[in-house]
Structures are given as structure tokens and as C-alpha cells.
Design a protein around this motif. Structure first.
Motif, PDB file in Angstrom:
ATOM      1  N   LEU A 127       0.745  -1.286  -0.072  1.00 31.54           N
ATOM      2  CA  LEU A 127      -0.027   0.022  -0.051  1.00 31.54           C
ATOM      3  C   LEU A 127       0.826   1.360   0.032  1.00 31.54           C
ATOM      4  CD1 LEU A 127      -2.684  -1.270   2.765  1.00 31.54           C
ATOM      5  CD2 LEU A 127      -2.813  -1.538   0.251  1.00 31.54           C
ATOM      6  N   ASP A 128       0.476   2.051  -1.071  1.00 23.10           N
ATOM      7  CA  ASP A 128       1.286   3.478  -1.023  1.00 23.10           C
ATOM      8  C   ASP A 128       0.922   4.376   0.086  1.00 23.10           C
ATOM      9  OD1 ASP A 128       2.355   5.953  -1.695  1.00 23.10           O
ATOM     10  OD2 ASP A 128       1.503   5.682  -3.734  1.00 23.10           O
ATOM     11  N   PRO A 129       1.682   4.765   0.962  1.00 22.40           N
ATOM     12  CA  PRO A 129       1.295   5.748   1.918  1.00 22.40           C
ATOM     13  C   PRO A 129       1.104   7.185   1.793  1.00 22.40           C
ATOM     14  CG  PRO A 129       3.712   5.160   2.384  1.00 22.40           C
ATOM     15  CD  PRO A 129       3.006   4.351   1.255  1.00 22.40           C
ATOM     16  N   GLY A 130       1.420   7.309   0.479  1.00 16.75           N
ATOM     17  CA  GLY A 130       1.192   8.769  -0.246  1.00 16.75           C
ATOM     18  C   GLY A 130      -0.049   9.003  -0.953  1.00 16.75           C
ATOM     19  N   LEU A 131      -0.854   8.049  -0.942  1.00 20.71           N
ATOM     20  CA  LEU A 131      -2.177   8.257  -1.479  1.00 20.71           C
ATOM     21  C   LEU A 131      -2.925   9.208  -1.218  1.00 20.71           C
ATOM     22  CD1 LEU A 131      -3.636   4.604  -1.984  1.00 20.71           C
ATOM     23  CD2 LEU A 131      -2.308   5.921  -3.714  1.00 20.71           C
ATOM     24  N   ALA A 158      -2.186  -4.067  -4.304  1.00 25.51           N
ATOM     25  CA  ALA A 158      -1.071  -2.851  -4.385  1.00 25.51           C
ATOM     26  C   ALA A 158      -1.833  -1.549  -4.713  1.00 25.51           C
ATOM     27  CB  ALA A 158       0.065  -3.117  -5.323  1.00 25.51           C
ATOM     28  N   THR A 159      -1.438  -0.518  -4.129  1.00 24.88           N
ATOM     29  CA  THR A 159      -2.039   0.774  -4.377  1.00 24.88           C
ATOM     30  C   THR A 159      -1.232   1.616  -4.992  1.00 24.88           C
ATOM     31  OG1 THR A 159      -2.206   1.405  -2.054  1.00 24.88           O
ATOM     32  CG2 THR A 159      -4.068   0.363  -2.880  1.00 24.88           C
ATOM     33  N   ARG A 160      -1.253   2.666  -5.702  1.00 32.94           N
ATOM     34  CA  ARG A 160      -0.330   3.743  -6.179  1.00 32.94           C
ATOM     35  C   ARG A 160      -1.092   4.709  -6.436  1.00 32.94           C
ATOM     36  NH1 ARG A 160       2.217   0.575  -4.156  1.00 32.94           N
ATOM     37  NH2 ARG A 160       4.141  -0.576  -4.915  1.00 32.94           N
ATOM     38  N   ARG A 161      -0.576   5.887  -6.496  1.00 28.81           N
ATOM     39  CA  ARG A 161      -1.090   7.266  -7.071  1.00 28.81           C
ATOM     40  C   ARG A 161      -1.245   7.385  -8.526  1.00 28.81           C
ATOM     41  NH1 ARG A 161      -1.535  12.671  -5.305  1.00 28.81           N
ATOM     42  NH2 ARG A 161      -0.711  12.232  -3.229  1.00 28.81           N
ATOM     43  N   ILE A 172      -5.401   0.549  -7.900  1.00 27.14           N
ATOM     44  CA  ILE A 172      -5.546  -0.675  -7.206  1.00 27.14           C
ATOM     45  C   ILE A 172      -5.126  -1.826  -8.124  1.00 27.14           C
ATOM     46  CG2 ILE A 172      -6.636  -2.018  -5.363  1.00 27.14           C
ATOM     47  CD1 ILE A 172      -8.708   0.386  -5.226  1.00 27.14           C
ATOM     48  N   THR A 173      -4.222  -2.853  -7.705  1.00 25.86           N
ATOM     49  CA  THR A 173      -3.943  -3.760  -8.500  1.00 25.86           C
ATOM     50  C   THR A 173      -4.067  -5.040  -7.708  1.00 25.86           C
ATOM     51  OG1 THR A 173      -2.322  -2.568  -9.872  1.00 25.86           O
ATOM     52  CG2 THR A 173      -2.267  -4.866 -10.127  1.00 25.86           C
ATOM     53  N   ILE A 174      -4.569  -5.829  -8.119  1.00 21.21           N
ATOM     54  CA  ILE A 174      -4.914  -7.405  -7.444  1.00 21.21           C
ATOM     55  C   ILE A 174      -4.171  -8.381  -8.543  1.00 21.21           C
ATOM     56  CG2 ILE A 174      -6.366  -9.074  -6.609  1.00 21.21           C
ATOM     57  CD1 ILE A 174      -8.428  -6.867  -5.995  1.00 21.21           C
ATOM     58  N   GLY A 175      -3.077  -8.958  -7.924  1.00 23.59           N
ATOM     59  CA  GLY A 175      -2.334  -9.809  -8.765  1.00 23.59           C
ATOM     60  C   GLY A 175      -2.211 -11.072  -8.077  1.00 23.59           C
ATOM     61  N   ASP A 176      -2.460 -12.253  -9.103  1.00 22.17           N
ATOM     62  CA  ASP A 176      -2.350 -13.726  -8.291  1.00 22.17           C
ATOM     63  C   ASP A 176      -1.472 -14.235  -9.052  1.00 22.17           C
ATOM     64  OD1 ASP A 176      -3.815 -15.446 -10.448  1.00 22.17           O
ATOM     65  OD2 ASP A 176      -5.317 -13.952  -9.998  1.00 22.17           O
ATOM     66  N   ARG A 177      -0.857 -15.554  -8.715  1.00 24.23           N
ATOM     67  CA  ARG A 177       0.049 -16.398  -9.487  1.00 24.23           C
ATOM     68  C   ARG A 177      -0.685 -17.430  -9.527  1.00 24.23           C
ATOM     69  NH1 ARG A 177       4.783 -18.018  -7.658  1.00 24.23           N
ATOM     70  NH2 ARG A 177       4.060 -18.842  -5.930  1.00 24.23           N
ATOM     71  N   GLY A 178      -1.947 -17.611 -10.032  1.00 29.97           N
ATOM     72  CA  GLY A 178      -2.978 -18.966 -10.311  1.00 29.97           C
ATOM     73  C   GLY A 178      -2.880 -19.372 -11.614  1.00 29.97           C
ATOM     74  N   VAL A 179      -3.805 -20.023 -12.126  1.00 31.86           N
ATOM     75  CA  VAL A 179      -3.746 -20.605 -13.319  1.00 31.86           C
ATOM     76  C   VAL A 179      -3.541 -19.809 -14.634  1.00 31.86           C
ATOM     77  CG1 VAL A 179      -4.719 -23.109 -12.534  1.00 31.86           C
ATOM     78  CG2 VAL A 179      -6.224 -21.137 -13.428  1.00 31.86           C
ATOM     79  N   GLY A 180      -4.207 -18.316 -14.390  1.00 28.49           N
ATOM     80  CA  GLY A 180      -4.063 -17.625 -15.604  1.00 28.49           C
ATOM     81  C   GLY A 180      -5.357 -17.754 -16.296  1.00 28.49           C
ATOM     82  N   ILE A 181      -5.724 -16.980 -17.433  1.00 29.75           N
ATOM     83  CA  ILE A 181      -6.968 -17.213 -18.148  1.00 29.75           C
ATOM     84  C   ILE A 181      -6.650 -17.243 -19.501  1.00 29.75           C
ATOM     85  CG2 ILE A 181      -8.865 -15.859 -18.707  1.00 29.75           C
ATOM     86  CD1 ILE A 181      -8.662 -14.155 -16.039  1.00 29.75           C
ATOM     87  N   SER A 226      -3.594 -10.293 -13.525  1.00 24.11           N
ATOM     88  CA  SER A 226      -3.450  -8.851 -12.876  1.00 24.11           C
ATOM     89  C   SER A 226      -4.762  -8.006 -13.438  1.00 24.11           C
ATOM     90  CB  SER A 226      -2.275  -8.167 -13.278  1.00 24.11           C
ATOM     91  OG  SER A 226      -2.149  -6.916 -12.531  1.00 24.11           O
ATOM     92  N   ILE A 227      -5.594  -7.628 -12.260  1.00 25.80           N
ATOM     93  CA  ILE A 227      -6.434  -6.724 -12.385  1.00 25.80           C
ATOM     94  C   ILE A 227      -6.152  -5.295 -11.825  1.00 25.80           C
ATOM     95  CG2 ILE A 227      -9.035  -6.330 -11.900  1.00 25.80           C
ATOM     96  CD1 ILE A 227      -9.478  -9.249 -11.551  1.00 25.80           C
ATOM     97  N   GLN A 228      -6.246  -4.449 -12.773  1.00 26.38           N
ATOM     98  CA  GLN A 228      -6.152  -2.912 -12.626  1.00 26.38           C
ATOM     99  C   GLN A 228      -7.180  -2.058 -12.483  1.00 26.38           C
ATOM    100  OE1 GLN A 228      -2.568  -1.011 -14.341  1.00 26.38           O
ATOM    101  NE2 GLN A 228      -3.652   0.766 -14.320  1.00 26.38           N
ATOM    102  N   VAL A 229      -7.439  -1.502 -11.536  1.00 27.56           N
ATOM    103  CA  VAL A 229      -8.615  -0.606 -11.129  1.00 27.56           C
ATOM    104  C   VAL A 229      -8.197   0.817 -11.021  1.00 27.56           C
ATOM    105  CG1 VAL A 229     -10.721  -0.029  -9.675  1.00 27.56           C
ATOM    106  CG2 VAL A 229     -10.031  -2.325  -9.967  1.00 27.56           C
ATOM    107  N   ASP A 230      -8.371   1.592 -11.820  1.00 32.59           N
ATOM    108  CA  ASP A 230      -8.037   3.114 -11.626  1.00 32.59           C
ATOM    109  C   ASP A 230      -9.337   3.951 -11.252  1.00 32.59           C
ATOM    110  OD1 ASP A 230      -5.636   2.247 -13.045  1.00 32.59           O
ATOM    111  OD2 ASP A 230      -6.359   2.904 -14.871  1.00 32.59           O
ATOM    112  N   LEU A 231      -9.080   4.612 -10.063  1.00 32.37           N
ATOM    113  CA  LEU A 231     -10.380   5.309  -9.731  1.00 32.37           C
ATOM    114  C   LEU A 231     -10.166   6.843  -9.598  1.00 32.37           C
ATOM    115  CD1 LEU A 231     -11.277   3.013  -6.726  1.00 32.37           C
ATOM    116  CD2 LEU A 231     -12.642   3.637  -8.660  1.00 32.37           C
ATOM    117  N   PRO A 232     -11.009   7.745  -9.839  1.00 35.30           N
ATOM    118  CA  PRO A 232     -10.834   9.111  -9.450  1.00 35.30           C
ATOM    119  C   PRO A 232     -10.840   9.560  -8.042  1.00 35.30           C
ATOM    120  CG  PRO A 232     -13.102   8.762 -10.121  1.00 35.30           C
ATOM    121  CD  PRO A 232     -12.165   7.345 -10.218  1.00 35.30           C
ATOM    122  N   GLN A 233     -10.137  10.617  -7.936  1.00 36.96           N
ATOM    123  CA  GLN A 233     -10.308  11.280  -6.651  1.00 36.96           C
ATOM    124  C   GLN A 233     -11.637  11.219  -5.781  1.00 36.96           C
ATOM    125  OE1 GLN A 233      -7.682  14.382  -5.872  1.00 36.96           O
ATOM    126  NE2 GLN A 233      -7.904  14.221  -3.604  1.00 36.96           N
TER     127      GLN A 233
END
Length: 157
Positions: free
Chosen positions: A21-25, A75-78, A85-94, A143-150
Motif C-alpha cells: 500500500l502506497d502511504p502517499g495516496l 497494491a495501491t499507487r497514486r 488498485i492492482t490485484i495480482g495472483d499467481r494462479g492458473v491464468g486465463i 493482474s486486475i487493475q482498477v483506476d479510480l478518480p479522486q
């Protein structure tokens, strides 16, 4: 480092999820309950992908993550004034032929699946003014990436 911690998740064959988690969000104004619902749907899928990998024994590690490599990383990033917000897994893949349909209602490759988790998540994220994208490699994970506005549309700061 409190921004990088591990959390035990019952039923997760890797034993844990790493939070990066990015503490500067920036503070975002959104519907927290709807966002939680979307994130839970994505995490459930990640957990199922890990379980499927463990069941098939793919990856040479039996689907069980080693201490330095958890099965799921959140993971979170600015991103400008918003967040990613990114959710990554080491699963079987799609597989590519399935990837094109993951947001289609009722599309599922799991016997017990409803095919509603990702379509609901996409609907929620878009309703909050964000976007969702997925990248995946068979046998390596997703990996799923979610981009959210402020500030979500209609929200009051």
C-alpha cells in the motif's frame, strides 16, 4: 514497513496476501461499500485461481507460494489525483479465448461459478467513475487493475 504487510486469508492455498500500500495516496471520495464489494469479488476470483493451480500442481511449486512470493498481491499507487488498485495472483491464468468474455454476465469456466463476480465488479467500478482492466498469462497468473478518480461522480467531498 506498515505499507508492505502480509494478511492471512482463510481458504487461500498460499496462506496469505501481501498488501503493498502506497502511504502517499490522496484521500478519495467514493462509495466505500460498493468498492469493497467489487474488491471482494476480485479477491475471491484470485483465490479460486490459486486453488485451481494447487489442484493441477502447475508451476513446479504445487501452487503454494514460497515465503517471499505470496499467491496474491494487492497494491495501491497514486495515479494523478486518483488511485490505482492492482490485484495480482499467481494462479492458473486465463486463456486468451476466455479473457475476451470475463466481463460477460454468466460466463464462467468454474463448475460452481455464477459468472457474475467480474461483471458486477466492472459495473461498480465504472459507476464510481473508474476503469477496470485485466491482463493474464496461462500458467503464470492474472493482474486486475482498477483506476479510480479522486472523487466519484455524484460524491461530495
Amino acid at each position: 514497513d506498515p505499507s508492505r504487510r502480509r494478511v492471512a486469508v482463510p481458504g487461500d492455498p498460499s496462506g496469505d496476501v501481501r498488501l503493498d500500500l502506497d502511504p502517499g495516496l490522496p484521500t478519495i471520495v467514493t462509495d466505500a461499500e460498493r468498492l469493497r464489494t467489487a474488491l471482494v469479488n476480485m479477491l475471491v476470483n484470485a483465490r479460486h485461481a490459486l486453488a485451481a493451480r494447487a489442484d493441477t500442481g502447475e508451476g513446479g511449486d504445487g501452487g503454494v507460494a514460497v515465503a517471499d512470493e505470496p499467491g496474491i498481491i494487492v497494491a495501491t499507487r497514486r495515479l494523478g489525483n486518483g488511485v490505482v488498485i492492482t490485484i495480482g495472483d499467481r494462479g492458473v491464468g486465463i486463456p486468451p479465448e476466455d479473457l475476451a468474455h470475463i466481463f460477460d454476465p454468466y460466463y464462467t469456466t468454474r463448475r460452481a461459478g455464477t459468472g457474475l463476480g467480474l461483471p458486477i465488479a466492472k459495473n461498480i467500478i465504472e459507476g464510481l467513475g473508474g476503469t477496470i482492466s485485466v491482463s493474464s498469462r496461462t500458467g503464470e497468473g492474472t493482474s486486475i487493475q482498477v483506476d479510480l478518480p479522486q472523487t466519484a461522480p455524484g460524491a461530495r467531498a
